[in-house]
Design a protein around this motif. Structure first.
Motif, short mmCIF file in Angstrom:
data_model
loop_
_atom_site.label_atom_id
_atom_site.label_comp_id
_atom_site.label_asym_id
_atom_site.label_seq_id
_atom_site.Cartn_x
_atom_site.Cartn_y
_atom_site.Cartn_z
N LEU A 1 0.83 -1.19 0.00
CA LEU A 1 0.00 0.00 0.00
C LEU A 1 0.87 1.25 0.00
N ASN A 2 0.56 2.18 -0.89
CA ASN A 2 1.29 3.43 -1.08
C ASN A 2 2.71 3.23 -1.61
N ASN A 3 3.02 2.02 -2.04
CA ASN A 3 4.37 1.72 -2.54
C ASN A 3 4.27 0.58 -3.56
N PHE A 4 3.55 0.83 -4.67
CA PHE A 4 3.20 -0.21 -5.63
C PHE A 4 4.24 -0.32 -6.75
N GLY A 5 4.24 -1.51 -7.38
CA GLY A 5 5.03 -1.66 -8.60
C GLY A 5 4.48 -0.77 -9.69
N ILE A 6 3.14 -0.76 -9.82
CA ILE A 6 2.41 0.19 -10.67
C ILE A 6 1.20 0.66 -9.89
N TRP A 7 1.00 1.97 -9.83
CA TRP A 7 -0.16 2.52 -9.17
C TRP A 7 -0.81 3.56 -10.07
N LEU A 8 -2.12 3.43 -10.25
CA LEU A 8 -2.92 4.40 -10.99
C LEU A 8 -3.93 4.99 -10.02
N ASP A 9 -3.77 6.27 -9.70
CA ASP A 9 -4.61 6.89 -8.69
C ASP A 9 -6.04 7.07 -9.18
N ALA A 10 -6.99 7.07 -8.25
CA ALA A 10 -8.40 7.17 -8.60
C ALA A 10 -8.76 8.50 -9.25
N ASN A 11 -7.93 9.55 -9.05
CA ASN A 11 -8.21 10.79 -9.75
C ASN A 11 -7.79 10.74 -11.22
N PHE A 12 -7.06 9.67 -11.57
CA PHE A 12 -6.76 9.31 -12.96
C PHE A 12 -5.73 10.21 -13.64
N HIS B 1 2.25 6.15 -9.59
CA HIS B 1 3.67 5.97 -9.23
C HIS B 1 4.12 4.55 -9.57
N SER B 2 5.43 4.39 -9.70
CA SER B 2 6.06 3.09 -9.92
C SER B 2 7.30 3.01 -9.06
N THR B 3 7.34 2.01 -8.19
CA THR B 3 8.41 1.89 -7.21
C THR B 3 9.49 0.92 -7.69
N ALA B 4 10.74 1.33 -7.64
CA ALA B 4 11.86 0.45 -7.98
C ALA B 4 12.02 -0.62 -6.92
N GLY B 5 12.39 -1.82 -7.34
CA GLY B 5 12.61 -2.91 -6.41
C GLY B 5 11.34 -3.45 -5.81
N SER C 1 10.70 -5.82 -9.86
CA SER C 1 10.71 -4.97 -11.05
C SER C 1 11.39 -3.63 -10.74
N PRO C 2 12.00 -3.02 -11.74
CA PRO C 2 12.56 -1.68 -11.57
C PRO C 2 11.47 -0.63 -11.65
N GLN C 3 11.84 0.64 -11.54
CA GLN C 3 10.89 1.71 -11.80
C GLN C 3 10.52 1.66 -13.27
N LEU C 4 9.24 1.50 -13.59
CA LEU C 4 8.80 1.29 -14.96
C LEU C 4 8.50 2.59 -15.69
N GLU D 1 9.58 8.77 -14.36
CA GLU D 1 9.77 9.31 -13.02
C GLU D 1 8.97 8.46 -12.04
N SER D 2 9.44 8.37 -10.81
CA SER D 2 8.77 7.50 -9.84
C SER D 2 7.30 7.91 -9.65
N HIS D 3 7.05 9.20 -9.59
CA HIS D 3 5.67 9.70 -9.58
C HIS D 3 5.41 10.34 -10.94
#
Length: 474
Positions: free
Chosen positions: A373-384, A388-392, A398-401, A404-406
């Motif tokens: 939670l709050n630190n996903f491999g891939i995250w798509l926020d509900a506001n669309f 964010h994409s977290t490295a490791g 997976s790396p940061q995809l 930019e991380s955000h």
């Protein structure tokens, strides 16, 4: 594949690797290479004849090397033949189409280089790119290919080639440290190639399909046997059918190499069909609109392009359903397509594969794959508009995809993978607060205040889906 003292027995031994249907196709192909008024029992073909037969598929230098290998496959002397008789042709086909991984590694080296006992990394990269180009050319007339209306670029073919060669070129480095732009000039033996092929089933499939198509030895019986074989985990469905798309109105983030790559990693049972569920360019930049079309629709692929042009996403192995808990199975994975290609499978470290929450007060609202939670491999926020994409990411290593991380979201696509979900089994995405927050529902019951709105729910938003009204697909 050993040889018998008698030449007739030698020929029969190599023919024994083929079915009766395939033998007939072999003889027919041999005659086609020879041309009119030929006798397969005594005639031979030369390089020019083979070149005319294979020119649409393979480059001239590769055809020349293949001809040399075919002419001398049974040659035990120091001299080199320049003609290919029927016996040598059948023996070469046995190695190409029926040989084990050791024999295939020898063919790869012979076709990739003039070296006697090794091949360089640039030569291997060029060979893989040429084989992929031949494979794509071969499937252009198939109904699956035509259903996509996609293009192919040199960059995407090169990126897929580098990814296929990853376990060989970068075997001493973790996947996250690879800079695909740099290919060091190393040399590899046939043993190195053999080890690589055992790990790269997509490349083995490409090799087999290219040579079967080139020499027209792809019989229905052999196709069914290969598709049913448990050892061939890639099956014979490299490209799925695309449905649900009006290509005059829609341009996807995908191309042919990326579809080939992703389809080779999803479970075989789902490889036959992809159906477009949602595109922000078509249906609007709305998280709720996406959920209306995506929830409870079965396994799917999420594609995201950020404002920097990076394209990445993930495969959700189960249907998306709102919950504050993670769901999904170890078949899930994440990937990147631009500016490089990479696929990152489940590590087994945890089971945090899929997350989808809406209208929560204490949990993040949005769609996520992998991580925490709050630190996903891939995250798509509900506001669309961001994610964010977290490295490791521990779930997929997976790396940061994203660039930019955000990141800021540019385009989102969701494709259902596999057969259509039976309508009477589709659960609806109900907007009622009583369903979103079951604790609130329980509290109302305890104080004898409800639930009084059970019969006053809003209409089912899933009823607005185009499928329900038999509208033209988007």
């Amino acid at each position: 594949m050993g040889a018998q003292p008698s030449k007739d027995l030698e020929l029969e031994e190599y023919l024994s690797y083929f079915s009766l249907e395939e033998r007939a196709k072999l003889e027919q192909t041999f005659k086609q290479i020879l041309g009119e008024k030929c006798d397969s029992a005594i005639d031979c073909f030369n390089l020019d004849q083979l070149h005319r037969h294979l020119e649409p598929f393979l480059p001239a230098l590769m055809i020349e090397r293949l001809h040399d290998e075919m002419a001398n496959v049974l040659n035990k002397s120091e001299s080199h033949n320049r003609l290919v008789n029927y016996r040598s042709f059948v023996a070469a086909m046995a190695h190409l189409l029926k040989g084990n991984v050791h024999e295939k590694s020898h063919i790869v080296r012979r076709l990739a280089t003039e070296r006697k006992d090794s091949v360089s990394s640039p030569e291997l990269l060029k060979f893989v790119e040429e084989m992929l180009s031949a494979f794509i050319l071969i499937i252009t007339d198939t109904p699956q290919f035509i259903s996509w209306r996609l293009g192919v670029t040199e960059a995407s073919t090169e990126h897929l080639s580098l990814l296929l060669l990853h376990d060989l070129l970068y075997k001493d480095y973790p996947h996250t440290d690879v800079q695909h732009q740099h290919v060091s000039d190393q040399v590899y033996t046939e043993t190195d190639i053999e080890i690589w092929l055992t790990k790269c089933s997509l490349m083995v499939m490409v090799l087999e399909m290219v040579f079967r198509a080139c020499f027209k030895v792809l019989s229905e019986s052999s196709l069914q046997e290969a598709a049913a074989s448990q050892s061939q985990n890639y099956g014979f469905q490299p490209l799925p059918f695309c449905v649900g798309v009006d290509w005059k109105r829609f341009k996807t983030l995908l191309d042919i190499p990326s579809v080939l790559l992703l389809n080779s990693h999803i479970p075989p049972a789902y490889r036959s069909t992809w159906h477009l569920l949602f595109s922000s360019n078509v249906h609007g930049e709305s998280f709720s609109s996406m959920l209306t079309r995506v929830v409870c629709q079965g396994p799917s692929i999420l594609l995201v392009r950020d404002k920097n042009g990076y394209v990445f996403g993930g495969f959700a192995s189960e249907a998306w359903e709102p919950s504050t808990k993670f769901s999904g199975t170890a078949d899930s994975f994440v990937f990147t397509l631009v500016p490089r290609m990479g696929v990152y499978l489940a590590t087994g470290y945890n089971s945090n594969f899929m997350y989808l929450a809406v209208n929560q007060q204490t949990f993040p609202n949005g769609m996520g794959l992998g991580g925490q939670l709050n630190n996903f491999g891939i995250w798509l926020d509900a506001n669309f508009d961001h994610g964010h994409s977290t490295a490791g990411c521990t779930t997929f290593n997976s790396p940061q995809l994203s660039a930019e991380s955000h990141f800021r979201v540019d385009v989102v696509e969701v494709w259902r993978i596999g057969p259509e979900v039976v309508k009477d089994k589709v659960q609806r995405l109900d907007p009622s607060i009583l369903d979103i927050d079951p604790e609130a529902k329980a509290m109302l019951s305890l104080i004898n205040k409800g639930p009084v709105s059970e019969g006053l729910r809003e209409k089912d938003p899933m009823a607005d889906m185009p499928e329900e009204k038999n509208l033209l697909p988007l």
